[in-house]
Design an enzyme around this catalytic site. Structure first.
Site, PDB file in Angstrom:
ATOM      1  N   LYS A  34       0.822  -1.220   0.000  1.00 23.44           N
ATOM      2  CA  LYS A  34       0.000   0.000   0.000  1.00 23.44           C
ATOM      3  C   LYS A  34       0.851   1.264   0.000  1.00 23.44           C
ATOM      4  CE  LYS A  34      -3.861  -1.661   2.811  1.00 23.44           C
ATOM      5  NZ  LYS A  34      -4.599  -1.304   4.042  1.00 23.44           N
ATOM      6  N   LYS A  52       2.199   2.580   2.366  1.00 27.54           N
ATOM      7  CA  LYS A  52       1.809   3.391   3.529  1.00 27.54           C
ATOM      8  C   LYS A  52       2.826   3.176   4.639  1.00 27.54           C
ATOM      9  CE  LYS A  52      -3.290   3.667   3.475  1.00 27.54           C
ATOM     10  NZ  LYS A  52      -4.513   3.354   4.263  1.00 27.54           N
TER      11      LYS A  52
END
Ligand code: C2G
Length: 129
Positions: free
Chosen positions: A45, A47
């Site tokens: 992701k 992230k």
């Protein structure tokens, strides 16, 4: 017992997440949250979480709507999770509208409206000001 599952990162836990979890739990009697691991977040992701998996898990487990937290380690685990935990309903925010319709072969799929004005990204931006 109607079992519900949802997935997410839930970093910097905020009321948008809690709104989602409250409505998710209301779809059944038992809510499982598959929490994205630090590795999944970073590798899949892109992230970088503020809180570690263990810290995010601890926070989720303190929420009255959450009955079980399991790790989300891959995009592909959802069908296995639904089967293994005998899940009746998969739910997630409507920013994912349509993306998980393939799960309709295994369980009910419900997309819940996001809380529009709040996000982890927005919090980080505002704090950076
Ligand atoms: N959410 C919400 N309102 C917000 C922010 C988030 O309803 N203001 C919901 C999202 O739609 C999602 C859940 O809260 O259902 C968790 O959000 P994220 O941590 O951003 O999850 P995401 O990165 O979308 O991960 O395999 C699915 C992914 O793991 C979902």
């Amino acid at each position: 017992m109607r079992k519900v599952i949802t997935y997410g990162t839930f970093d910097l836990l905020h009321y948008g997440h809690v709104n989602l979890l409250q409505r998710a739990r209301a779809l059944g009697d038992y809510l499982i949250v598959a929490l994205s691991t630090d590795e999944f977040n970073w590798n899949m992701k892109k992230k970088k979480c503020y809180f570690s998996y263990d810290e995010r898990k601890r926070l989720l487990e303190a929420i009255r709507y959450v009955d079980l937290v399991i790790p989300e380690e891959s995009w592909e685990q959802k069908v296995q999770d639904v089967r293994e935990f005998r899940v009746d309903t998969f739910t997630i925010g409507d920013d994912w509208e349509g993306k998980f319709d393939f799960l309709k072969d295994y369980c009910e799929v419900v997309y819940l409206t996001r809380t529009p004005e709040i996000s982890t990204t927005q919090i980080k931006t505002d704090l950076g000001k």
